[in-house]
Scaffold this motif. Structure first.
Motif, PDB file in Angstrom:
ATOM      1  N   VAL A 184       1.045  -1.283  -0.021  1.00 47.90           N
ATOM      2  CA  VAL A 184      -0.473  -0.190  -0.020  1.00 47.90           C
ATOM      3  C   VAL A 184       0.633   0.441  -0.102  1.00 47.90           C
ATOM      4  O   VAL A 184       0.097   2.533  -0.648  1.00 47.90           O
ATOM      5  CB  VAL A 184      -1.018   0.109   1.610  1.00 47.90           C
ATOM      6  CG1 VAL A 184      -1.102   1.479   1.416  1.00 47.90           C
ATOM      7  CG2 VAL A 184      -1.590  -1.210   1.393  1.00 47.90           C
ATOM      8  N   LEU A 185       1.875   1.120   0.582  1.00 56.64           N
ATOM      9  CA  LEU A 185       2.791   2.222   0.774  1.00 56.64           C
ATOM     10  C   LEU A 185       3.723   2.560  -0.246  1.00 56.64           C
ATOM     11  O   LEU A 185       3.816   3.471  -1.136  1.00 56.64           O
ATOM     12  CB  LEU A 185       3.358   2.616   1.739  1.00 56.64           C
ATOM     13  CG  LEU A 185       3.235   2.256   3.769  1.00 56.64           C
ATOM     14  CD1 LEU A 185       4.622   2.084   4.495  1.00 56.64           C
ATOM     15  CD2 LEU A 185       2.272   3.901   3.530  1.00 56.64           C
ATOM     16  N   VAL A 220       2.715   6.438   9.283  1.00 55.90           N
ATOM     17  CA  VAL A 220       2.975   6.803   8.187  1.00 55.90           C
ATOM     18  C   VAL A 220       2.927   7.622   7.433  1.00 55.90           C
ATOM     19  O   VAL A 220       4.121   8.996   7.795  1.00 55.90           O
ATOM     20  CB  VAL A 220       3.651   5.674   7.330  1.00 55.90           C
ATOM     21  CG1 VAL A 220       4.562   6.239   5.730  1.00 55.90           C
ATOM     22  CG2 VAL A 220       3.720   4.336   8.015  1.00 55.90           C
ATOM     23  N   MET A 221       1.472   7.969   7.524  1.00 54.07           N
ATOM     24  CA  MET A 221       1.018   8.784   6.388  1.00 54.07           C
ATOM     25  C   MET A 221       1.152  10.251   7.759  1.00 54.07           C
ATOM     26  O   MET A 221       0.773  11.009   7.071  1.00 54.07           O
ATOM     27  CB  MET A 221       0.232   8.119   5.233  1.00 54.07           C
ATOM     28  CG  MET A 221       0.637   7.757   4.501  1.00 54.07           C
ATOM     29  SD  MET A 221       2.526   7.776   3.763  1.00 54.07           S
ATOM     30  CE  MET A 221       1.868   9.334   1.993  1.00 54.07           C
ATOM     31  N   HIS A 222      -0.113   9.498   8.325  1.00 53.02           N
ATOM     32  CA  HIS A 222      -0.515  11.122   9.603  1.00 53.02           C
ATOM     33  C   HIS A 222      -1.361  11.678   8.542  1.00 53.02           C
ATOM     34  O   HIS A 222      -1.804  12.705   9.225  1.00 53.02           O
ATOM     35  CB  HIS A 222       1.104  12.343   9.606  1.00 53.02           C
ATOM     36  CG  HIS A 222       1.963  11.341   9.798  1.00 53.02           C
ATOM     37  ND1 HIS A 222       2.582  10.761  10.640  1.00 53.02           N
ATOM     38  CD2 HIS A 222       3.180  11.714   9.067  1.00 53.02           C
ATOM     39  CE1 HIS A 222       3.572  10.509  10.590  1.00 53.02           C
ATOM     40  NE2 HIS A 222       4.134  11.142   9.870  1.00 53.02           N
ATOM     41  N   ARG A 223      -2.181  10.405   8.121  1.00 56.18           N
ATOM     42  CA  ARG A 223      -3.692  11.208   8.070  1.00 56.18           C
ATOM     43  C   ARG A 223      -4.821   9.870   8.145  1.00 56.18           C
ATOM     44  O   ARG A 223      -3.877   9.220   8.222  1.00 56.18           O
ATOM     45  CB  ARG A 223      -3.257  11.765   6.399  1.00 56.18           C
ATOM     46  CG  ARG A 223      -2.880  10.683   5.384  1.00 56.18           C
ATOM     47  CD  ARG A 223      -2.586  11.515   3.849  1.00 56.18           C
ATOM     48  NE  ARG A 223      -1.536  12.336   4.179  1.00 56.18           N
ATOM     49  CZ  ARG A 223      -1.745  13.771   3.807  1.00 56.18           C
ATOM     50  NH1 ARG A 223      -2.303  14.423   2.679  1.00 56.18           N
ATOM     51  NH2 ARG A 223      -0.411  14.370   4.065  1.00 56.18           N
ATOM     52  N   GLN A 298       1.393  16.936  10.044  1.00 55.96           N
ATOM     53  CA  GLN A 298       2.584  16.496  10.796  1.00 55.96           C
ATOM     54  C   GLN A 298       2.759  15.498  11.868  1.00 55.96           C
ATOM     55  O   GLN A 298       1.830  15.945  12.265  1.00 55.96           O
ATOM     56  CB  GLN A 298       3.572  18.365  10.442  1.00 55.96           C
ATOM     57  CG  GLN A 298       3.637  18.739   9.546  1.00 55.96           C
ATOM     58  CD  GLN A 298       3.822  18.149   8.632  1.00 55.96           C
ATOM     59  OE1 GLN A 298       5.201  18.348   8.830  1.00 55.96           O
ATOM     60  NE2 GLN A 298       3.550  18.458   7.319  1.00 55.96           N
ATOM     61  N   ALA A 299       3.546  14.854  11.830  1.00 55.99           N
ATOM     62  CA  ALA A 299       4.037  13.955  13.583  1.00 55.99           C
ATOM     63  C   ALA A 299       4.350  14.128  13.933  1.00 55.99           C
ATOM     64  O   ALA A 299       5.629  15.461  14.153  1.00 55.99           O
ATOM     65  CB  ALA A 299       4.382  12.393  13.109  1.00 55.99           C
ATOM     66  N   VAL A 300       4.040  14.447  15.454  1.00 54.65           N
ATOM     67  CA  VAL A 300       4.369  15.453  16.540  1.00 54.65           C
ATOM     68  C   VAL A 300       5.073  14.884  17.400  1.00 54.65           C
ATOM     69  O   VAL A 300       3.570  13.950  17.808  1.00 54.65           O
ATOM     70  CB  VAL A 300       3.657  16.548  16.862  1.00 54.65           C
ATOM     71  CG1 VAL A 300       3.746  16.928  18.007  1.00 54.65           C
ATOM     72  CG2 VAL A 300       3.120  17.543  15.970  1.00 54.65           C
ATOM     73  N   LEU A 301       6.013  14.070  17.902  1.00 55.12           N
ATOM     74  CA  LEU A 301       6.319  13.309  19.315  1.00 55.12           C
ATOM     75  C   LEU A 301       6.260  14.663  20.224  1.00 55.12           C
ATOM     76  O   LEU A 301       7.571  15.314  20.659  1.00 55.12           O
ATOM     77  CB  LEU A 301       7.091  12.235  18.952  1.00 55.12           C
ATOM     78  CG  LEU A 301       7.552  11.227  20.042  1.00 55.12           C
ATOM     79  CD1 LEU A 301       6.206  10.604  20.477  1.00 55.12           C
ATOM     80  CD2 LEU A 301       8.768  10.600  19.316  1.00 55.12           C
ATOM     81  N   TYR A 302       5.272  14.519  21.355  1.00 55.06           N
ATOM     82  CA  TYR A 302       5.300  15.226  23.076  1.00 55.06           C
ATOM     83  C   TYR A 302       6.780  14.516  23.948  1.00 55.06           C
ATOM     84  O   TYR A 302       6.185  13.707  23.879  1.00 55.06           O
ATOM     85  CB  TYR A 302       4.456  15.718  23.560  1.00 55.06           C
ATOM     86  CG  TYR A 302       3.551  16.558  22.626  1.00 55.06           C
ATOM     87  CD1 TYR A 302       3.664  17.385  22.846  1.00 55.06           C
ATOM     88  CD2 TYR A 302       3.254  16.043  21.642  1.00 55.06           C
ATOM     89  CE1 TYR A 302       3.307  18.745  20.927  1.00 55.06           C
ATOM     90  CE2 TYR A 302       1.619  16.700  20.532  1.00 55.06           C
ATOM     91  CZ  TYR A 302       1.912  18.026  20.445  1.00 55.06           C
ATOM     92  OH  TYR A 302       1.647  19.179  19.729  1.00 55.06           O
ATOM     93  N   TYR A 303       7.603  15.167  24.541  1.00 55.86           N
ATOM     94  CA  TYR A 303       8.224  14.769  25.551  1.00 55.86           C
ATOM     95  C   TYR A 303       8.478  16.108  26.168  1.00 55.86           C
ATOM     96  O   TYR A 303       7.857  16.543  26.500  1.00 55.86           O
ATOM     97  CB  TYR A 303      10.300  14.686  25.314  1.00 55.86           C
ATOM     98  CG  TYR A 303      10.855  15.449  24.834  1.00 55.86           C
ATOM     99  CD1 TYR A 303      11.313  16.381  25.974  1.00 55.86           C
ATOM    100  CD2 TYR A 303      10.937  16.510  23.471  1.00 55.86           C
ATOM    101  CE1 TYR A 303      11.455  17.612  25.499  1.00 55.86           C
ATOM    102  CE2 TYR A 303      10.980  17.691  23.583  1.00 55.86           C
ATOM    103  CZ  TYR A 303      12.217  18.349  24.806  1.00 55.86           C
ATOM    104  OH  TYR A 303      13.148  19.390  24.386  1.00 55.86           O
ATOM    105  N   ASP A 304       8.098  15.075  27.830  1.00 57.31           N
ATOM    106  CA  ASP A 304       8.030  16.204  28.930  1.00 57.31           C
ATOM    107  C   ASP A 304       9.396  16.588  29.320  1.00 57.31           C
ATOM    108  O   ASP A 304       9.435  17.892  30.282  1.00 57.31           O
ATOM    109  CB  ASP A 304       7.734  14.541  30.158  1.00 57.31           C
ATOM    110  CG  ASP A 304       7.165  14.511  29.438  1.00 57.31           C
ATOM    111  OD1 ASP A 304       5.425  14.687  30.166  1.00 57.31           O
ATOM    112  OD2 ASP A 304       6.108  13.017  29.321  1.00 57.31           O
TER     113      ASP A 304
END
Length: 414
Positions: A184-185, A220-223, A298-304
């Motif tokens: 698919v990708l 992967v596609m963030h949608r 847009q992929a967002v990864l939050y850290y502490d």
């Protein structure tokens, strides 16, 4: 059962035609906690039944087993780990870790998966044990999992045969999923334009893993992604969708309900069946109605917090564990450490695992990354230094306990 919102944002229940519907999310239901999964509701119904029929003997004998199974299901269903769900998972995992054979068949599966002498946390429940139970319903039928749970104590022969079959089915499911996701990708990469909402028809995707494939494609596609595949019936497609924050998948399907033979789900996930000639129209409508913008993809990864190696200690891991169980709506704390120089890097291809080893003045710390091999290969491997986003955990191995970093993402620097 499900619900939609009208033009004014008011909630409208969608209730099946039944004599009784047990669903705390119904508007008329006064039960205070609304986020129980189906197994959680079943657990509470069993306890309530025993209470009202005065079958205290059954409740006393089976309550721990019910709670352990409810905990496992609550983790795997990815419901909010708050309120009663958190209590169910916390207490249920405590019971399971105190007695891995509280359900004998489950205990033999735990043994086969290498957790007989390891602590079962939400990761082990959701990614090691649970998928084997789920695989039978995907590729065969759920009877095999039920048989495992009903295996009498000490019938080790039956329990081990069923555990082996479930593990093999899960291995088959993982291989099928990886092949489908890649296909698919690859097709999306070859396309000239990427839609806001991905509606993909692939007749080679087994209908039972369409949801897993949709979830991986979404990640992967963030949608939002919907995977449709051919059913056994004539002229129909069956599929599953997974969404992102800001796009209520169920409401979008409900707005186009005339396209479906049947559908159901919630904001983040849904299943559907529709005539094959409606697939193109579904894709067109969902994309025309989608109000998401490019910034939303847009992929967002939050850290502490940022940490240095000396601060990554076993005592920190134990303090963090007191906040467990972690999951949806109760996220595990994440940390960042930048420009670490690995003493060694080990890539395990068949397990899609990378192990980074660091030296903090003679104290060695291991960082384990799952599912990031492809990214490591694309970086050219051989990182001179690496910046990590990770959680801190206690690792139990060969009777010893040490601190370990579980890597969520990394940046490789040359």
């Amino acid at each position: 059962p499900g619900f939609v919102e009208d033009a004014n944002g008011a909630r409208l229940d969608v209730i099946p035609d039944a004599d009784a519907t047990v669903d705390p999310k119904q508007s008329a239901c006064t039960y205070p906690f609304k986020q129980l999964c189906a197994a959680g509701i079943s657990y509470k119904m069993a306890v309530s039944y025993c209470k009202h029929t005065k079958r205290h003997d059954i409740a006393d004998k089976r309550h721990g087993e019910w709670l352990a199974l409810a905990a496992l299901a609550t983790v795997c269903d990815i419901v909010d780990l708050t309120g009663e769900n958190r209590a169910i998972v916390k207490k249920g995992l405590e019971i399971l870790n105190a007695d891995k054979n509280v359900n004998y068949g489950l205990g033999r599966l735990i043994n086969r998966r290498g957790y007989a002498d390891k602590q079962i946390d939400t990761f082990a429940a959701g990614f090691v044990i649970g998928p084997c139970i789920n695989a039978t319903g995907r590729l065969d039928n759920a009877v095999m999992a039920a048989q495992l749970f009903l295996t009498p104590k000490n019938d080790i022969h039956t329990a081990d045969i069923l555990s082996e079959k479930l593990t093999a089915l899960n291995d088959e499911r993982k291989l099928m999923t990886a092949q489908c996701v890649k296909r698919v990708l690859d097709s999306l990469k070859a396309a000239e334009k990427t839609d806001k909402v991905l509606v993909i028809t692939d007749e080679d995707v087994h209908e039972s893993i369409a949801g897993i494939v949709a979830g991986r494609v979404k990640d992967v596609m963030h949608r939002p992604a919907i995977i449709l595949t051919r059913t056994r019936g004539d002229g129909e497609l069956k599929g599953s969708g997974r969404s992102v924050e800001g796009f209520n998948l169920f409401n979008s399907l409900y707005a186009n309900r005339e396209l479906f033979t049947r559908f159901g789900g919630h904001a983040m996930a849904a299943g559907m069946t529709l005539p094959s000639q409606n697939a193109g129209l579904l894709r067109e409508r969902l994309n025309n109605e989608c109000m998401l913008e490019e910034k939303d993809f847009q992929a967002v990864l939050y850290y502490d917090q940022t940490l240095s190696l000396p601060n990554i200690t076993l005592s920190l891991a134990e303090e963090l564990q007191a906040m467990a169980p972690f999951g949806k709506a109760n996220s595990e704390p994440l940390f960042v450490t930048e420009q670490l120089k690995p003493e060694s890097v080990r890539v395990i291809e068949d397990k899609n695992t990378i192990i980074f080893n660091f030296n903090d003045g003679g104290r060695r710390i291991k960082a384990v990354a799952f599912g990031l091999n492809e990214k490591y290969e694309k970086s050219g491997s051989g990182c001179l230094s690496v910046s990590l986003v990770y959680s801190v955990e206690a690792n139990f191995f060969n009777g010893e306990t040490s601190v370990q970093m579980r890597v969520k993402d990394f940046v490789c620097e040359k």
